[in-house]
Design a protein around this motif. Structure first.
Motif, PDB file in Angstrom:
ATOM      1  N   ARG A  88       8.199  -5.180  -2.296  1.00  0.00           N
ATOM      2  CA  ARG A  88       7.795  -4.497  -1.068  1.00  0.00           C
ATOM      3  C   ARG A  88       7.031  -3.215  -1.371  1.00  0.00           C
ATOM      4  NH1 ARG A  88      13.308  -5.432   2.468  1.00  0.00           N
ATOM      5  NH2 ARG A  88      12.640  -7.396   3.407  1.00  0.00           N
ATOM      6  N   SER A  89       7.445  -2.471  -2.384  1.00  0.00           N
ATOM      7  CA  SER A  89       6.735  -1.238  -2.717  1.00  0.00           C
ATOM      8  C   SER A  89       5.339  -1.531  -3.256  1.00  0.00           C
ATOM      9  CB  SER A  89       7.536  -0.394  -3.710  1.00  0.00           C
ATOM     10  OG  SER A  89       7.595  -1.017  -4.971  1.00  0.00           O
ATOM     11  N   GLN A  90       5.175  -2.620  -4.003  1.00  0.00           N
ATOM     12  CA  GLN A  90       3.863  -3.005  -4.514  1.00  0.00           C
ATOM     13  C   GLN A  90       3.000  -3.604  -3.412  1.00  0.00           C
ATOM     14  OE1 GLN A  90       4.939  -5.667  -7.660  1.00  0.00           O
ATOM     15  NE2 GLN A  90       5.398  -4.016  -9.094  1.00  0.00           N
ATOM     16  N   TRP A  91       3.604  -4.283  -2.457  1.00  0.00           N
ATOM     17  CA  TRP A  91       2.855  -4.961  -1.401  1.00  0.00           C
ATOM     18  C   TRP A  91       2.068  -3.969  -0.549  1.00  0.00           C
ATOM     19  CZ3 TRP A  91       0.961  -9.474  -0.452  1.00  0.00           C
ATOM     20  CH2 TRP A  91       0.441  -9.738   0.807  1.00  0.00           C
ATOM     21  N   ALA A  92       2.629  -2.833  -0.232  1.00  0.00           N
ATOM     22  CA  ALA A  92       1.954  -1.861   0.626  1.00  0.00           C
ATOM     23  C   ALA A  92       0.608  -1.456   0.025  1.00  0.00           C
ATOM     24  CB  ALA A  92       2.845  -0.646   0.847  1.00  0.00           C
ATOM     25  N   ALA A  93       0.580  -1.129  -1.258  1.00  0.00           N
ATOM     26  CA  ALA A  93      -0.671  -0.736  -1.916  1.00  0.00           C
ATOM     27  C   ALA A  93      -1.638  -1.912  -1.984  1.00  0.00           C
ATOM     28  CB  ALA A  93      -0.379  -0.198  -3.310  1.00  0.00           C
ATOM     29  N   PHE A  94      -1.148  -3.087  -2.318  1.00  0.00           N
ATOM     30  CA  PHE A  94      -1.998  -4.277  -2.401  1.00  0.00           C
ATOM     31  C   PHE A  94      -2.614  -4.592  -1.040  1.00  0.00           C
ATOM     32  CE2 PHE A  94      -2.431  -8.892  -1.896  1.00  0.00           C
ATOM     33  CZ  PHE A  94      -3.377  -9.142  -2.882  1.00  0.00           C
ATOM     34  N   SER A  95      -1.802  -4.574  -0.005  1.00  0.00           N
ATOM     35  CA  SER A  95      -2.258  -4.871   1.335  1.00  0.00           C
ATOM     36  C   SER A  95      -3.315  -3.868   1.797  1.00  0.00           C
ATOM     37  CB  SER A  95      -1.069  -4.864   2.296  1.00  0.00           C
ATOM     38  OG  SER A  95      -1.476  -5.078   3.613  1.00  0.00           O
ATOM     39  N   ALA A  96      -3.102  -2.598   1.512  1.00  0.00           N
ATOM     40  CA  ALA A  96      -4.083  -1.570   1.883  1.00  0.00           C
ATOM     41  C   ALA A  96      -5.408  -1.807   1.170  1.00  0.00           C
ATOM     42  CB  ALA A  96      -3.533  -0.182   1.554  1.00  0.00           C
ATOM     43  N   THR A  97      -5.363  -2.202  -0.087  1.00  0.00           N
ATOM     44  CA  THR A  97      -6.579  -2.491  -0.836  1.00  0.00           C
ATOM     45  C   THR A  97      -7.330  -3.667  -0.229  1.00  0.00           C
ATOM     46  OG1 THR A  97      -5.618  -1.618  -2.871  1.00  0.00           O
ATOM     47  CG2 THR A  97      -7.504  -3.091  -3.114  1.00  0.00           C
ATOM     48  N   VAL A  98      -6.619  -4.729   0.098  1.00  0.00           N
ATOM     49  CA  VAL A  98      -7.248  -5.896   0.722  1.00  0.00           C
ATOM     50  C   VAL A  98      -7.846  -5.508   2.071  1.00  0.00           C
ATOM     51  CG1 VAL A  98      -6.847  -8.189   1.687  1.00  0.00           C
ATOM     52  CG2 VAL A  98      -5.838  -7.568  -0.517  1.00  0.00           C
ATOM     53  N   ASP A  99      -7.118  -4.742   2.867  1.00  0.00           N
ATOM     54  CA  ASP A  99      -7.643  -4.288   4.156  1.00  0.00           C
ATOM     55  C   ASP A  99      -8.946  -3.511   3.971  1.00  0.00           C
ATOM     56  OD1 ASP A  99      -5.599  -5.464   5.596  1.00  0.00           O
ATOM     57  OD2 ASP A  99      -4.435  -3.605   5.783  1.00  0.00           O
ATOM     58  N   ASP A 100      -9.001  -2.651   2.958  1.00  0.00           N
ATOM     59  CA  ASP A 100     -10.233  -1.902   2.676  1.00  0.00           C
ATOM     60  C   ASP A 100     -11.369  -2.838   2.295  1.00  0.00           C
ATOM     61  OD1 ASP A 100      -9.000   0.520   3.196  1.00  0.00           O
ATOM     62  OD2 ASP A 100      -8.671   1.008   1.075  1.00  0.00           O
ATOM     63  N   LEU A 101     -11.059  -3.839   1.500  1.00  0.00           N
ATOM     64  CA  LEU A 101     -12.098  -4.771   1.038  1.00  0.00           C
ATOM     65  C   LEU A 101     -12.673  -5.615   2.173  1.00  0.00           C
ATOM     66  CD1 LEU A 101     -10.545  -6.024  -2.300  1.00  0.00           C
ATOM     67  CD2 LEU A 101     -12.596  -4.630  -2.045  1.00  0.00           C
ATOM     68  N   ILE A 102     -11.847  -5.988   3.124  1.00  0.00           N
ATOM     69  CA  ILE A 102     -12.335  -6.856   4.195  1.00  0.00           C
ATOM     70  C   ILE A 102     -12.679  -6.056   5.461  1.00  0.00           C
ATOM     71  CG2 ILE A 102     -11.174  -8.898   3.292  1.00  0.00           C
ATOM     72  CD1 ILE A 102      -9.056  -8.568   5.463  1.00  0.00           C
ATOM     73  N   GLY A 103     -12.492  -4.752   5.416  1.00  0.00           N
ATOM     74  CA  GLY A 103     -12.948  -3.910   6.507  1.00  0.00           C
ATOM     75  C   GLY A 103     -12.046  -3.819   7.713  1.00  0.00           C
ATOM     76  N   ARG A 104     -10.793  -4.124   7.554  1.00  0.00           N
ATOM     77  CA  ARG A 104      -9.856  -3.985   8.674  1.00  0.00           C
ATOM     78  C   ARG A 104      -9.206  -2.617   8.642  1.00  0.00           C
ATOM     79  NH1 ARG A 104      -6.638  -9.714   8.719  1.00  0.00           N
ATOM     80  NH2 ARG A 104      -8.399 -10.975   9.356  1.00  0.00           N
ATOM     81  N   GLU A 105      -8.752  -2.210   9.802  1.00  0.00           N
ATOM     82  CA  GLU A 105      -8.025  -0.960   9.891  1.00  0.00           C
ATOM     83  C   GLU A 105      -6.652  -1.107   9.238  1.00  0.00           C
ATOM     84  OE1 GLU A 105      -8.924   2.078  11.223  1.00  0.00           O
ATOM     85  OE2 GLU A 105     -10.921   1.178  11.307  1.00  0.00           O
ATOM     86  N   PRO A 106      -6.248  -0.127   8.430  1.00  0.00           N
ATOM     87  CA  PRO A 106      -4.888  -0.186   7.842  1.00  0.00           C
ATOM     88  C   PRO A 106      -3.838  -0.147   8.936  1.00  0.00           C
ATOM     89  CG  PRO A 106      -6.177   1.593   6.864  1.00  0.00           C
ATOM     90  CD  PRO A 106      -6.979   1.034   7.999  1.00  0.00           C
ATOM     91  N   ARG A 107      -2.732  -0.791   8.678  1.00  0.00           N
ATOM     92  CA  ARG A 107      -1.633  -0.820   9.660  1.00  0.00           C
ATOM     93  C   ARG A 107      -0.756   0.376   9.506  1.00  0.00           C
ATOM     94  NH1 ARG A 107      -0.279  -7.055   8.547  1.00  0.00           N
ATOM     95  NH2 ARG A 107      -2.401  -7.701   8.767  1.00  0.00           N
TER      96      ARG A 107
END
Length: 51
Positions: A32-51
């Motif tokens: 879970r701690s690693q997922w937050a950073a990974f998810s934010a990176t993917v969101d940046d790459l695809i141009g979505r707003e971070p949650r």
């Protein structure tokens, strides 16, 4: 990381349940701690707003 146990049921067959072991809980916490950073990176790459 997961253990199983069975429990008799008042209706139907014996039930099989699963639960995390202490190690499994630790792994989930780490994931879970690693997922937050990974998810934010993917969101940046695809141009979505971070949650």
């Amino acid at each position: 990381m997961v253990e199983t146990y069975t429990q008799d049921s008042d209706v139907g067959p014996t039930r099989k349940y699963y639960r995390l072991t202490e190690r499994g809980t630790g792994e989930l916490t780490q994931f879970r701690s690693q997922w937050a950073a990974f998810s934010a990176t993917v969101d940046d790459l695809i141009g979505r707003e971070p949650r």
